[in-house]
Design a protein around this motif. Structure first.
Motif, PDB file in Angstrom:
ATOM      1  N   GLY A 426      68.715  30.693 111.078  1.00  0.00           N
ATOM      2  CA  GLY A 426      68.025  31.874 110.578  1.00  0.00           C
ATOM      3  C   GLY A 426      66.684  31.607 109.946  1.00  0.00           C
ATOM      4  O   GLY A 426      65.816  32.476 109.929  1.00  0.00           O
ATOM      5  N   LYS A 427      66.528  30.399 109.372  1.00  0.00           N
ATOM      6  CA  LYS A 427      65.290  30.045 108.659  1.00  0.00           C
ATOM      7  C   LYS A 427      64.954  31.088 107.595  1.00  0.00           C
ATOM      8  O   LYS A 427      63.787  31.465 107.404  1.00  0.00           O
ATOM      9  CB  LYS A 427      64.127  29.860 109.631  1.00  0.00           C
ATOM     10  N   PHE A 428      65.969  31.556 106.885  1.00  0.00           N
ATOM     11  CA  PHE A 428      65.768  32.561 105.856  1.00  0.00           C
ATOM     12  C   PHE A 428      65.105  31.967 104.621  1.00  0.00           C
ATOM     13  O   PHE A 428      65.360  30.804 104.262  1.00  0.00           O
ATOM     14  CB  PHE A 428      67.108  33.173 105.444  1.00  0.00           C
ATOM     15  N   VAL A 429      64.263  32.760 103.974  1.00  0.00           N
ATOM     16  CA  VAL A 429      63.811  32.442 102.630  1.00  0.00           C
ATOM     17  C   VAL A 429      64.932  32.846 101.684  1.00  0.00           C
ATOM     18  O   VAL A 429      65.359  34.002 101.674  1.00  0.00           O
ATOM     19  CB  VAL A 429      62.514  33.193 102.286  1.00  0.00           C
ATOM     20  N   LEU A 430      65.429  31.891 100.914  1.00  0.00           N
ATOM     21  CA  LEU A 430      66.622  32.134 100.100  1.00  0.00           C
ATOM     22  C   LEU A 430      66.241  32.587  98.698  1.00  0.00           C
ATOM     23  O   LEU A 430      65.548  31.877  97.974  1.00  0.00           O
ATOM     24  CB  LEU A 430      67.482  30.866 100.045  1.00  0.00           C
ATOM     25  N   ASP A 431      66.703  33.763  98.362  1.00  0.00           N
ATOM     26  CA  ASP A 431      66.457  34.353  97.049  1.00  0.00           C
ATOM     27  C   ASP A 431      67.542  33.849  96.102  1.00  0.00           C
ATOM     28  O   ASP A 431      68.706  34.236  96.215  1.00  0.00           O
ATOM     29  CB  ASP A 431      66.496  35.876  97.176  1.00  0.00           C
ATOM     30  N   SER A 432      67.163  32.997  95.163  1.00  0.00           N
ATOM     31  CA  SER A 432      68.142  32.400  94.252  1.00  0.00           C
ATOM     32  C   SER A 432      68.454  33.268  93.048  1.00  0.00           C
ATOM     33  O   SER A 432      69.365  32.969  92.278  1.00  0.00           O
ATOM     34  CB  SER A 432      67.625  31.035  93.771  1.00  0.00           C
ATOM     35  N   LEU A 433      67.707  34.353  92.855  1.00  0.00           N
ATOM     36  CA  LEU A 433      67.903  35.191  91.669  1.00  0.00           C
ATOM     37  C   LEU A 433      69.325  35.738  91.592  1.00  0.00           C
ATOM     38  O   LEU A 433      69.928  35.801  90.515  1.00  0.00           O
ATOM     39  CB  LEU A 433      66.893  36.344  91.687  1.00  0.00           C
ATOM     40  N   TRP A 434      69.878  36.122  92.745  1.00  0.00           N
ATOM     41  CA  TRP A 434      71.217  36.737  92.761  1.00  0.00           C
ATOM     42  C   TRP A 434      72.317  35.753  92.400  1.00  0.00           C
ATOM     43  O   TRP A 434      73.436  36.150  92.093  1.00  0.00           O
ATOM     44  CB  TRP A 434      71.484  37.340  94.138  1.00  0.00           C
ATOM     45  N   ASP A 435      72.026  34.472  92.447  1.00  0.00           N
ATOM     46  CA  ASP A 435      73.032  33.451  92.144  1.00  0.00           C
ATOM     47  C   ASP A 435      72.985  33.014  90.687  1.00  0.00           C
ATOM     48  O   ASP A 435      73.745  32.133  90.280  1.00  0.00           O
ATOM     49  CB  ASP A 435      72.816  32.232  93.056  1.00  0.00           C
ATOM     50  N   ARG A 436      72.123  33.607  89.899  1.00  0.00           N
ATOM     51  CA  ARG A 436      72.014  33.199  88.502  1.00  0.00           C
ATOM     52  C   ARG A 436      73.079  33.885  87.647  1.00  0.00           C
ATOM     53  O   ARG A 436      73.389  35.065  87.852  1.00  0.00           O
ATOM     54  CB  ARG A 436      70.626  33.537  87.955  1.00  0.00           C
ATOM     55  N   PRO A 437      73.617  33.203  86.664  1.00  0.00           N
ATOM     56  CA  PRO A 437      74.617  33.832  85.792  1.00  0.00           C
ATOM     57  C   PRO A 437      74.031  34.951  84.955  1.00  0.00           C
ATOM     58  O   PRO A 437      74.779  35.781  84.432  1.00  0.00           O
ATOM     59  CB  PRO A 437      75.094  32.670  84.907  1.00  0.00           C
ATOM     60  N   THR A 438      72.707  35.012  84.832  1.00  0.00           N
ATOM     61  CA  THR A 438      72.055  36.070  84.063  1.00  0.00           C
ATOM     62  C   THR A 438      71.777  37.321  84.884  1.00  0.00           C
ATOM     63  O   THR A 438      71.298  38.319  84.336  1.00  0.00           O
ATOM     64  CB  THR A 438      70.718  35.554  83.499  1.00  0.00           C
ATOM     65  N   HIS A 439      72.059  37.294  86.187  1.00  0.00           N
ATOM     66  CA  HIS A 439      71.776  38.470  87.010  1.00  0.00           C
ATOM     67  C   HIS A 439      72.642  39.636  86.551  1.00  0.00           C
ATOM     68  O   HIS A 439      73.861  39.484  86.371  1.00  0.00           O
ATOM     69  CB  HIS A 439      72.032  38.173  88.485  1.00  0.00           C
ATOM     70  N   PRO A 440      72.072  40.825  86.349  1.00  0.00           N
ATOM     71  CA  PRO A 440      72.854  41.939  85.798  1.00  0.00           C
ATOM     72  C   PRO A 440      74.006  42.393  86.680  1.00  0.00           C
ATOM     73  O   PRO A 440      74.974  42.990  86.176  1.00  0.00           O
ATOM     74  CB  PRO A 440      71.807  43.057  85.628  1.00  0.00           C
ATOM     75  N   GLU A 441      73.941  42.140  87.973  1.00  0.00           N
ATOM     76  CA  GLU A 441      75.030  42.563  88.859  1.00  0.00           C
ATOM     77  C   GLU A 441      76.209  41.593  88.831  1.00  0.00           C
ATOM     78  O   GLU A 441      77.291  41.933  89.322  1.00  0.00           O
ATOM     79  CB  GLU A 441      74.518  42.703  90.293  1.00  0.00           C
ATOM     80  N   GLY A 442      76.033  40.385  88.293  1.00  0.00           N
ATOM     81  CA  GLY A 442      77.129  39.418  88.332  1.00  0.00           C
ATOM     82  C   GLY A 442      77.650  39.208  89.742  1.00  0.00           C
ATOM     83  O   GLY A 442      78.859  39.074  89.975  1.00  0.00           O
ATOM     84  N   TRP A 443      76.720  39.127  90.684  1.00  0.00           N
ATOM     85  CA  TRP A 443      77.062  39.178  92.114  1.00  0.00           C
ATOM     86  C   TRP A 443      77.975  38.035  92.547  1.00  0.00           C
ATOM     87  O   TRP A 443      78.847  38.205  93.397  1.00  0.00           O
ATOM     88  CB  TRP A 443      75.756  39.178  92.894  1.00  0.00           C
ATOM     89  N   TYR A 444      77.811  36.859  91.970  1.00  0.00           N
ATOM     90  CA  TYR A 444      78.612  35.716  92.401  1.00  0.00           C
ATOM     91  C   TYR A 444      80.105  35.986  92.246  1.00  0.00           C
ATOM     92  O   TYR A 444      80.915  35.553  93.078  1.00  0.00           O
ATOM     93  CB  TYR A 444      78.226  34.468  91.598  1.00  0.00           C
ATOM     94  N   PHE A 445      80.480  36.695  91.199  1.00  0.00           N
ATOM     95  CA  PHE A 445      81.901  36.868  90.874  1.00  0.00           C
ATOM     96  C   PHE A 445      82.545  38.053  91.589  1.00  0.00           C
ATOM     97  O   PHE A 445      83.684  38.410  91.280  1.00  0.00           O
ATOM     98  CB  PHE A 445      82.078  37.031  89.359  1.00  0.00           C
TER      99      PHE A 445
END
Length: 516
Positions: A426-445
């Motif tokens: 895919g050669k995607f540009v990877l947005d690391s913001l969503w993987d941070r524990p401070t992200h308001p959505e808590g997306w990882y969990f």
């Protein structure tokens, strides 16, 4: 926005940390022929599109967990796996690993209320804002200004207007704007009366919340879901299904009432509200299939591809549509697994590949919590979990790999393989913001890799993240970016191919501890 580009420097830095000697990491040179198998060509956009229109069409009615619609979709997935040649490894030789959801909800039959002697109907006239029993009786005290803490409300039944929330507290995704506003406003109003000792709180809807009243009733009437003897999603979560909170421990009972009742409530009427719960069990299922590896030793280790087949079902109407079809969430991840299965069926890897569609993800990761605790193969022999979740929206060249950075990263070696696969596909540009524990959505969990990661199984999640149609009826197959979904699927597949054929299984990072 913080981004993690798939550059040579990033790849090399990961390799340096782990001493990774698997697939070559230098992005600048062409891929070796052995890196991309011939079966890669079987991942086709036309197949993904055909499968997604079938799985996320309105005929599946949104695939809500615990309903015949989820079971219908599960049978459809199992039939696709059978046609591909994936071996069933579920209960009694089937594709299904059944588990029991424990559901607790407010009883529509036994819950009752009156105001000034006139009957009130639950979900039509008032909405209980908790999931606990309650008995409220007394004269209503009208508090026009909830910020006035000089008013003694101890032991009293308080009625008060809804407090407009801070705009920053209103979510920007999921459901519809008026529902998001009402949920934030309810929280803000309850906070005004926290620890003030009221016997009960009657919150009167404003115009916006009145417009959200019926949708809120539909959402809250579903209650809560749990599963017994399961793995944890959060560190302190019980492994046993929790009993309902006794009324005396549940805090101040609170209710949302329609705005039209404000005038009556200001006349100090007497009210009675009696909330009763019902608790029962209902089935859901994981779908599990296996393709055996070719190596006589390594075939006893497993690469687990993960998705979930359920979504939100038939709910309230938005834009004339009540079928919350879940095309991106998570039809995209589900059809990506079918495409990967076709490729592995044509050209197996050295390790075996396990395909797990988790049931009831939308109810709290119940299927993955169950399978992680009761895996169909020994947990110690699962070498990696590759979880696909919402893979077909947003900018065509951006995506996220969750579990790529501490504290969520539990295997730098697995991350290195995934980064190499992205560089080749895919050669995607990877947005690391969503993987941070401070992200308001808590997306990882919020997806099915979490119970496995907590049990020290190397795990990552492939996603293109949330969007305005998330958890609405607008999440339809026609809104998916199919070329992007194809590239996401190729990326996820090739990562699994690398894991399946690596001489050494990816290791867990020293000292990993998943905490939020």
């Amino acid at each position: 926005m913080s981004r993690l580009p798939c550059s040579t420097s990033v790849l090399a830095s990961v390799a340096a940390v782990v001493g990774f000697a698997g697939p070559a990491l230098a992005q600048g040179r062409p891929a070796r022929a052995a890196e991309i198998p011939a079966a890669y060509a079987l991942i086709r956009e036309a197949d993904l599109k055909r499968d997604l229109y079938a799985m996320a069409g309105d005929a599946m009615r949104g695939r809500e967990a615990g309903t015949p619609d989820e079971l219908r979709a599960s049978v459809w997935v199992a039939e696709q796996l059978r046609a591909i040649g994936v071996r069933p490894v579920g209960d009694d030789g089937s594709y299904f690993q059944w588990f029991t959801m424990v559901r607790t909800r407010v009883s529509s039959v036994s819950t009752s209320g009156t105001l000034a002697g006139q009957p009130l109907e639950v979900w039509k006239d008032f909405i209980p804002l908790g999931n606990a029993g309650a008995d409220v009786t007394g004269a209503v005290v009208w508090v026009a200004n909830s910020a006035d803490t000089t008013i003694d409300v101890r032991g009293k039944v308080v009625a008060t207007p809804l407090v407009a929330p801070n705009p920053a507290s209103v979510r920007t995704t999921t459901n519809s704007p008026e529902v998001r506003y009402a949920q934030a406003a309810v929280t803000a109003t309850q906070q005004r009366f926290a620890r003030r000792g009221a016997a009960a709180l009657l919150i009167v809807a404003d115009n916006t919340a009145d417009g959200a009243f019926d949708p809120l009733a539909i959402l809250r009437a579903r209650g809560t879901y749990d599963v017994d003897r399961a793995a944890r999603r959060f560190a302190n979560q019980p492994t046993r299904a929790e009993l309902p909170v006794p009324a005396r421990q549940a805090g101040t009972p609170a209710f949302l009432l329609r705005g039209v009742m404000a005038a009556r409530l200001q006349q100090t009427p007497t009210t009675e509200l009696h909330v009763r719960l019902e608790r029962f069990e209902t089935p859901s299922t994981n779908i599990v299939g296996l393709l055996r590896g070719t190596d006589p030793v390594l075939r006893n280790e497993y690469v687990l591809y993960s998705s979930h087949q359920d979504h939100d079902g038939v709910r309230y109407v938005i834009g004339g549509d009540s079928v919350w079809a879940g095309a991106d969430d998570n039809g995209t991840g589900s059809v990506a697994l079918l495409a990967a299965a076709r490729a592995f069926a044509k050209q197996p890897g050295k390790r075996s590949v396990l395909f797990v569609y988790h049931g009831a993800e939308e109810r709290g990761l119940l299927g993955s919590r169950w399978h992680a605790a009761h895996p169909v193969v020994p947990l110690a022999q699962i070498v990696a979990v590759l979880n696909g979740e919402m893979m077909g929206r947003n900018h065509p060249d951006s995506a996220s790999l969750l579990g790529i950075q501490p504290p969520h990263r539990n295997s730098a070696e697995l991350v290195a393989m995934a980064l190499r696969a992205n560089a080749l596909t895919g050669k995607f540009v990877l947005d690391s913001l969503w993987d941070r524990p401070t992200h308001p959505e808590g997306w990882y969990f919020r997806s099915d890799h979490v119970p496995y990661a907590r049990l020290n199984v190397p795990s990552v999640m492939y996603t293109t993240n949330l969007h305005d149609d998330y958890h609405t009826p607008r999440d339809k197959p026609e809104r998916i970016d199919y070329p992007k979904l194809t590239r996401m699927t190729q990326w996820m597949y090739l990562t699994g191919w690398f894991v399946a054929n690596a001489p050494k299984r990816p290791g867990i990072d020293p000292g990993f501890k998943l905490e939020r």
